[in-house]
Design a protein around this motif. Structure first.
Motif, PDB file in Angstrom:
ATOM      1  N   TYR A   5       4.716  -2.648   4.468  1.00  0.00           N
ATOM      2  CA  TYR A   5       5.175  -1.288   4.761  1.00  0.00           C
ATOM      3  C   TYR A   5       5.079  -0.430   3.516  1.00  0.00           C
ATOM      4  O   TYR A   5       5.250  -0.913   2.400  1.00  0.00           O
ATOM      5  CB  TYR A   5       6.633  -1.295   5.239  1.00  0.00           C
ATOM      6  N   ALA A   6       4.811   0.843   3.727  1.00  0.00           N
ATOM      7  CA  ALA A   6       4.807   1.811   2.638  1.00  0.00           C
ATOM      8  C   ALA A   6       5.618   3.023   3.071  1.00  0.00           C
ATOM      9  O   ALA A   6       5.483   3.497   4.204  1.00  0.00           O
ATOM     10  CB  ALA A   6       3.383   2.225   2.280  1.00  0.00           C
ATOM     11  N   PHE A   7       6.475   3.493   2.188  1.00  0.00           N
ATOM     12  CA  PHE A   7       7.243   4.723   2.390  1.00  0.00           C
ATOM     13  C   PHE A   7       6.615   5.763   1.479  1.00  0.00           C
ATOM     14  O   PHE A   7       6.409   5.507   0.300  1.00  0.00           O
ATOM     15  CB  PHE A   7       8.703   4.527   1.996  1.00  0.00           C
ATOM     16  N   VAL A   8       6.319   6.946   2.020  1.00  0.00           N
ATOM     17  CA  VAL A   8       5.640   7.987   1.257  1.00  0.00           C
ATOM     18  C   VAL A   8       6.476   9.258   1.279  1.00  0.00           C
ATOM     19  O   VAL A   8       6.979   9.668   2.326  1.00  0.00           O
ATOM     20  CB  VAL A   8       4.250   8.299   1.866  1.00  0.00           C
ATOM     21  N   LYS A   9       6.597   9.896   0.108  1.00  0.00           N
ATOM     22  CA  LYS A   9       7.325  11.161   0.001  1.00  0.00           C
ATOM     23  C   LYS A   9       6.605  12.024  -1.020  1.00  0.00           C
ATOM     24  O   LYS A   9       6.205  11.535  -2.075  1.00  0.00           O
ATOM     25  CB  LYS A   9       8.761  10.905  -0.438  1.00  0.00           C
ATOM     26  N   LYS A  10       6.463  13.300  -0.703  1.00  0.00           N
ATOM     27  CA  LYS A  10       5.876  14.239  -1.662  1.00  0.00           C
ATOM     28  C   LYS A  10       7.007  14.988  -2.334  1.00  0.00           C
ATOM     29  O   LYS A  10       7.887  15.540  -1.678  1.00  0.00           O
ATOM     30  CB  LYS A  10       4.932  15.213  -0.977  1.00  0.00           C
ATOM     31  N   THR A  11       7.010  14.954  -3.657  1.00  0.00           N
ATOM     32  CA  THR A  11       8.003  15.674  -4.449  1.00  0.00           C
ATOM     33  C   THR A  11       7.264  16.579  -5.410  1.00  0.00           C
ATOM     34  O   THR A  11       6.484  16.111  -6.222  1.00  0.00           O
ATOM     35  CB  THR A  11       8.894  14.704  -5.244  1.00  0.00           C
ATOM     36  N   ASN A  12       7.487  17.867  -5.282  1.00  0.00           N
ATOM     37  CA  ASN A  12       6.785  18.855  -6.101  1.00  0.00           C
ATOM     38  C   ASN A  12       5.277  18.619  -6.007  1.00  0.00           C
ATOM     39  O   ASN A  12       4.702  18.719  -4.951  1.00  0.00           O
ATOM     40  CB  ASN A  12       7.300  18.839  -7.536  1.00  0.00           C
ATOM     41  N   SER A  13       4.638  18.247  -7.103  1.00  0.00           N
ATOM     42  CA  SER A  13       3.189  18.044  -7.077  1.00  0.00           C
ATOM     43  C   SER A  13       2.813  16.564  -7.092  1.00  0.00           C
ATOM     44  O   SER A  13       1.651  16.229  -7.305  1.00  0.00           O
ATOM     45  CB  SER A  13       2.551  18.752  -8.275  1.00  0.00           C
ATOM     46  N   SER A  14       3.779  15.675  -6.878  1.00  0.00           N
ATOM     47  CA  SER A  14       3.519  14.242  -6.945  1.00  0.00           C
ATOM     48  C   SER A  14       3.832  13.560  -5.620  1.00  0.00           C
ATOM     49  O   SER A  14       4.646  14.026  -4.846  1.00  0.00           O
ATOM     50  CB  SER A  14       4.395  13.588  -8.019  1.00  0.00           C
ATOM     51  N   PHE A  15       3.168  12.433  -5.410  1.00  0.00           N
ATOM     52  CA  PHE A  15       3.477  11.547  -4.295  1.00  0.00           C
ATOM     53  C   PHE A  15       4.204  10.338  -4.852  1.00  0.00           C
ATOM     54  O   PHE A  15       3.820   9.792  -5.877  1.00  0.00           O
ATOM     55  CB  PHE A  15       2.204  11.070  -3.589  1.00  0.00           C
ATOM     56  N   VAL A  16       5.247   9.928  -4.138  1.00  0.00           N
ATOM     57  CA  VAL A  16       5.948   8.691  -4.473  1.00  0.00           C
ATOM     58  C   VAL A  16       5.727   7.757  -3.293  1.00  0.00           C
ATOM     59  O   VAL A  16       5.937   8.133  -2.136  1.00  0.00           O
ATOM     60  CB  VAL A  16       7.458   8.922  -4.688  1.00  0.00           C
ATOM     61  N   VAL A  17       5.274   6.536  -3.591  1.00  0.00           N
ATOM     62  CA  VAL A  17       5.052   5.530  -2.564  1.00  0.00           C
ATOM     63  C   VAL A  17       5.874   4.300  -2.929  1.00  0.00           C
ATOM     64  O   VAL A  17       5.794   3.810  -4.058  1.00  0.00           O
ATOM     65  CB  VAL A  17       3.558   5.142  -2.463  1.00  0.00           C
ATOM     66  N   LEU A  18       6.687   3.837  -1.979  1.00  0.00           N
ATOM     67  CA  LEU A  18       7.419   2.583  -2.124  1.00  0.00           C
ATOM     68  C   LEU A  18       6.799   1.602  -1.152  1.00  0.00           C
ATOM     69  O   LEU A  18       6.636   1.924   0.026  1.00  0.00           O
ATOM     70  CB  LEU A  18       8.899   2.752  -1.782  1.00  0.00           C
ATOM     71  N   GLY A  19       6.453   0.426  -1.596  1.00  0.00           N
ATOM     72  CA  GLY A  19       5.832  -0.546  -0.719  1.00  0.00           C
ATOM     73  C   GLY A  19       6.445  -1.918  -0.881  1.00  0.00           C
ATOM     74  O   GLY A  19       6.945  -2.258  -1.950  1.00  0.00           O
ATOM     75  N   GLY A  20       6.421  -2.696   0.211  1.00  0.00           N
ATOM     76  CA  GLY A  20       6.939  -4.048   0.145  1.00  0.00           C
ATOM     77  C   GLY A  20       6.856  -4.738   1.492  1.00  0.00           C
ATOM     78  O   GLY A  20       6.472  -4.132   2.494  1.00  0.00           O
ATOM     79  N   PRO A  21       7.239  -6.008   1.534  1.00  0.00           N
ATOM     80  CA  PRO A  21       7.111  -6.783   2.768  1.00  0.00           C
ATOM     81  C   PRO A  21       8.283  -6.641   3.732  1.00  0.00           C
ATOM     82  O   PRO A  21       8.183  -7.016   4.894  1.00  0.00           O
ATOM     83  CB  PRO A  21       7.029  -8.224   2.257  1.00  0.00           C
ATOM     84  N   ASP A  22       9.412  -6.091   3.269  1.00  0.00           N
ATOM     85  CA  ASP A  22      10.639  -6.078   4.063  1.00  0.00           C
ATOM     86  C   ASP A  22      11.067  -4.642   4.369  1.00  0.00           C
ATOM     87  O   ASP A  22      11.490  -3.905   3.470  1.00  0.00           O
ATOM     88  CB  ASP A  22      11.733  -6.820   3.288  1.00  0.00           C
TER      89      ASP A  22
END
Length: 166
Positions: free
Chosen positions: A137-154
């Motif tokens: 799974y990947a969680f994606v969020k755009k903050t200002n001019s950047s993308f933050v991606v959190l990824g993991g199996p759970d």
């Protein structure tokens, strides 16, 4: 003894026992049963809270006008957990979370919906064994001019960590 001395001794004994119970409230924490302690990891522009036994490695690359800062965070919260954190920005970056998600969907991933302002990508359907095992799974969020991606199996663990995003 008269009643005043008995009453005074009773009050002193009660005060001593009250102090002991308050003082020993954290005395036996080493026996377990307490909540796990967390630590706050600071990234470029945001923080996440993870268990305090976390180990982090990072790597920075620049490719096609995009700056990638990749962090691997490993910790034990009852079972070994790996968390992938990516911060991406630059002139070559796409404009929206939806575009990012749709790019993965076009490769075979599934739309996982949304959670607390994060777009979720279900990558378990991708052919690569890496995505089937380590980054389902990947969680994606755009903050200002950047993308933050959190990824993991759970998925549950990613929700828990994403709730600490500041």
């Amino acid at each position: 003894m008269n009643i005043k001395k008995i009453l005074a001794l009773t009050i002193i004994v009660l005060a001593v026992f009250s102090c002991l119970s308050v003082a020993s409230a954290g005395l036996f924490d080493f026996l377990g049963g307490g909540d796990a302690k967390n630590t706050t990891l600071t990234f470029d522009g945001f923080t996440l809270s993870v268990p305090d036994n976390a180990k982090m490695v990072n790597n920075t690359t620049v490719q096609n006008g995009i700056n990638f800062k990749e962090y691997g965070v490993e910790y034990n919260n009852g079972n070994d957990t790996f968390l992938f954190v990516l911060l991406a920005n630059g002139t070559g970056m796409i404009n929206s979370e939806d575009t990012y998600k749709n790019n993965w969907i076009s490769l075979g991933a599934k739309d996982g919906g949304n959670y607390s302002g994060w777009s979720i990508i279900d990558m378990s359907t991708l052919e690569s064994q890496q995505f089937k095992d380590a980054m389902k799974y990947a969680f994606v969020k755009k903050t200002n001019s950047s993308f933050v991606v959190l990824g993991g199996p759970d998925l549950a663990e990613l929700k828990k960590v994403s709730d600490t995003f500041k």
